[in-house]
Design an enzyme around this catalytic site. Sequence first.
Site, PDB file in Angstrom:
ATOM      1  N   CYS A  39     -39.019  64.298 -45.159  1.00 26.61           N
ATOM      2  CA  CYS A  39     -39.581  65.283 -44.227  1.00 26.61           C
ATOM      3  C   CYS A  39     -40.101  66.542 -44.918  1.00 26.61           C
ATOM      4  CB  CYS A  39     -38.561  65.640 -43.159  1.00 26.61           C
ATOM      5  SG  CYS A  39     -38.087  64.200 -42.204  1.00 26.61           S
ATOM      6  N   HIS A  50     -40.866  72.056 -39.780  1.00 23.35           N
ATOM      7  CA  HIS A  50     -40.789  70.607 -39.621  1.00 23.35           C
ATOM      8  C   HIS A  50     -40.200  70.323 -38.235  1.00 23.35           C
ATOM      9  CE1 HIS A  50     -39.947  66.453 -40.098  1.00 23.35           C
ATOM     10  NE2 HIS A  50     -38.639  66.607 -40.177  1.00 23.35           N
ATOM     11  N   ASN A  69     -40.690  63.302 -34.385  1.00 21.59           N
ATOM     12  CA  ASN A  69     -40.619  63.583 -35.819  1.00 21.59           C
ATOM     13  C   ASN A  69     -41.507  62.593 -36.573  1.00 21.59           C
ATOM     14  OD1 ASN A  69     -39.920  63.913 -38.492  1.00 21.59           O
ATOM     15  ND2 ASN A  69     -37.707  63.854 -38.151  1.00 21.59           N
TER      16      ASN A  69
HETATM   17  O1  UT7 Z   1     -36.111  64.875 -40.071  1.00 15.64           O
HETATM   18  C1  UT7 Z   1     -35.289  64.777 -41.142  1.00 15.64           C
HETATM   19  C2  UT7 Z   1     -33.875  64.900 -40.977  1.00 15.64           C
HETATM   20  N1  UT7 Z   1     -33.331  64.487 -39.725  1.00 15.64           N
HETATM   21  C3  UT7 Z   1     -32.843  65.410 -38.879  1.00 15.64           C
HETATM   22  O2  UT7 Z   1     -32.982  66.596 -39.087  1.00 15.64           O
HETATM   23  C4  UT7 Z   1     -32.073  64.900 -37.681  1.00 15.64           C
HETATM   24  C5  UT7 Z   1     -30.786  65.678 -37.535  1.00 15.64           C
HETATM   25  N2  UT7 Z   1     -29.955  65.192 -36.472  1.00 15.64           N
HETATM   26  C6  UT7 Z   1     -30.252  65.311 -35.157  1.00 15.64           C
HETATM   27  O3  UT7 Z   1     -31.318  65.765 -34.807  1.00 15.64           O
HETATM   28  C7  UT7 Z   1     -29.199  64.960 -34.158  1.00 15.64           C
HETATM   29  O4  UT7 Z   1     -27.971  64.771 -34.813  1.00 15.64           O
HETATM   30  C8  UT7 Z   1     -29.513  63.695 -33.299  1.00 15.64           C
HETATM   31  C9  UT7 Z   1     -30.654  63.996 -32.358  1.00 15.64           C
HETATM   32  C10 UT7 Z   1     -29.849  62.529 -34.208  1.00 15.64           C
HETATM   33  C11 UT7 Z   1     -28.286  63.352 -32.457  1.00 15.64           C
HETATM   34  O5  UT7 Z   1     -27.913  64.459 -31.656  1.00 15.64           O
HETATM   35  P1  UT7 Z   1     -26.405  64.974 -31.666  1.00 15.64           P
HETATM   36  O6  UT7 Z   1     -26.347  66.064 -30.686  1.00 15.64           O
HETATM   37  O7  UT7 Z   1     -26.022  65.289 -33.081  1.00 15.64           O
HETATM   38  O8  UT7 Z   1     -25.626  63.746 -31.112  1.00 15.64           O
HETATM   39  P2  UT7 Z   1     -24.407  62.968 -31.765  1.00 15.64           P
HETATM   40  O9  UT7 Z   1     -24.874  62.062 -32.835  1.00 15.64           O
HETATM   41  O10 UT7 Z   1     -23.310  63.943 -32.067  1.00 15.64           O
HETATM   42  O11 UT7 Z   1     -23.952  62.107 -30.524  1.00 15.64           O
HETATM   43  C12 UT7 Z   1     -23.406  62.713 -29.330  1.00 15.64           C
HETATM   44  C13 UT7 Z   1     -23.198  61.618 -28.304  1.00 15.64           C
HETATM   45  C14 UT7 Z   1     -22.493  60.391 -28.862  1.00 15.64           C
HETATM   46  O12 UT7 Z   1     -21.676  59.854 -27.842  1.00 15.64           O
HETATM   47  P3  UT7 Z   1     -20.084  60.129 -27.840  1.00 15.64           P
HETATM   48  O13 UT7 Z   1     -19.589  59.580 -29.147  1.00 15.64           O
HETATM   49  O14 UT7 Z   1     -19.938  61.606 -27.724  1.00 15.64           O
HETATM   50  O15 UT7 Z   1     -19.631  59.380 -26.639  1.00 15.64           O
HETATM   51  C15 UT7 Z   1     -23.630  59.441 -29.152  1.00 15.64           C
HETATM   52  O16 UT7 Z   1     -23.232  58.103 -29.131  1.00 15.64           O
HETATM   53  O17 UT7 Z   1     -24.466  61.161 -27.842  1.00 15.64           O
HETATM   54  C16 UT7 Z   1     -24.567  59.756 -28.020  1.00 15.64           C
HETATM   55  N3  UT7 Z   1     -25.934  59.412 -28.291  1.00 15.64           N
HETATM   56  C17 UT7 Z   1     -26.845  59.194 -27.330  1.00 15.64           C
HETATM   57  N4  UT7 Z   1     -26.768  59.210 -25.990  1.00 15.64           N
HETATM   58  C18 UT7 Z   1     -27.895  58.944 -25.311  1.00 15.64           C
HETATM   59  C19 UT7 Z   1     -26.529  59.272 -29.493  1.00 15.64           C
HETATM   60  N5  UT7 Z   1     -27.830  58.963 -29.333  1.00 15.64           N
HETATM   61  C20 UT7 Z   1     -28.045  58.897 -28.000  1.00 15.64           C
HETATM   62  C21 UT7 Z   1     -29.178  58.628 -27.230  1.00 15.64           C
HETATM   63  N6  UT7 Z   1     -29.054  58.664 -25.879  1.00 15.64           N
HETATM   64  N7  UT7 Z   1     -30.390  58.345 -27.769  1.00 15.64           N
END
Ligand code: UT7
Length: 330
Positions: free
Chosen positions: A115, A255, A285
Amino acid sequence: MRTTAAITGVFGYVPDFKLSNQVLETLVETNDAWITERTGIKERRILTGKDQGVSVMGIEAVKGLLKKRGIGADEIDLMIVATVTPDRMFPATANIICDAVGAKNAWGFDLMAACSGFLFALTTGAQFVESGKHKKVVVVGGDKMSSIVDYEDRTTCVIFGDGCGAVLLEPTTEGVGIMDSILRSDGSGCQHLHQKAGGSWHPPSERTVERKEHYIYQEGKAVFKFAVTNMADVSAEIMEKNSLTADDVAWLVPHQANKRIIDATANRMGLDGSKVMVNIEKYGNTTSGTIPLCLWEWEPRLKKGDNLILSAFGGGFTWGAVWLKWAYNS
Ligand code: UT7
């Protein structure tokens, strides 16, 4: 005044096909409210059809750029293509694009910094202009993320999209252009964000395909923590290093990985939301494509002398910030 490299034109290309949150709801267990709240994304563009590599978008972006600037392809000295989704492992996508647009006098190469790829490529390209070696350097940033996204993995498929942008770098002595950059890499971050197979470490095999090792592997939460801290810190650092206050900065060009990361970066810089380029809701992204696509969209509003801070964080880990003085009025 010293010779610097100025962006003297920008053009972008995104495919027509829109993949909305509503359609993703039918593919994986997710919903529009979660995606919107946690990422800020509403839809992303997907390059569909057979035999369509990232070069398809790069060619359109470069052709548009040359036409807009009234420049012949044979005037290009160097083309650098930032991408993690090249058409092939080799030859470089830069070669494919140069050939397609008729850049017969150019040499070129691909640069991989995920990225942060566009910032790494922009800084690299600027060196050739500042040194006097080249007069016209084209920097392309783009990715066909849909080619490495697993549409059964809800944690990654909601984030990524396809798109590409290109800028022209030319020398100037007017005190505008690329003023400074801070770029960083930390290979220990590899464990949190990578593509397991396809390279020389784990060449493609039936087993790697069966185990879905050609898709993006991302530990979202871990990457988020590093991204928030490092992107905000490096953006503040480049301001401090160059004695720039929030009032001096006309635009943050971040980004587009997650709206929450963008907001944290703007906050750390003391910038009001009205000075931040955000189009994540439309494109998601696009990895190396996000920053040039923002410049393309905001170009009509940019004025000569505007201070822009370009900032990114990505796989590798890689991150960085570039201070740019915009070189022209549209
Ligand atoms: O571009 C280069 C580098 N990449 C980034 O900068 C990405 C950085 N990371 C992120 O943007 C975020 O971590 C994500 C968007 C990928 C995920 O968001 P988050 O707020 O960190 O969610 P999480 O991974 O902590 O998950 C929270 C909950 C989980 O459920 P439980 O365990 O709390 O029951 C996940 O299973 O949300 C769940 N979850 C979803 N729910 C609905 C994860 N993905 C989804 C989804 N829809 N698509």
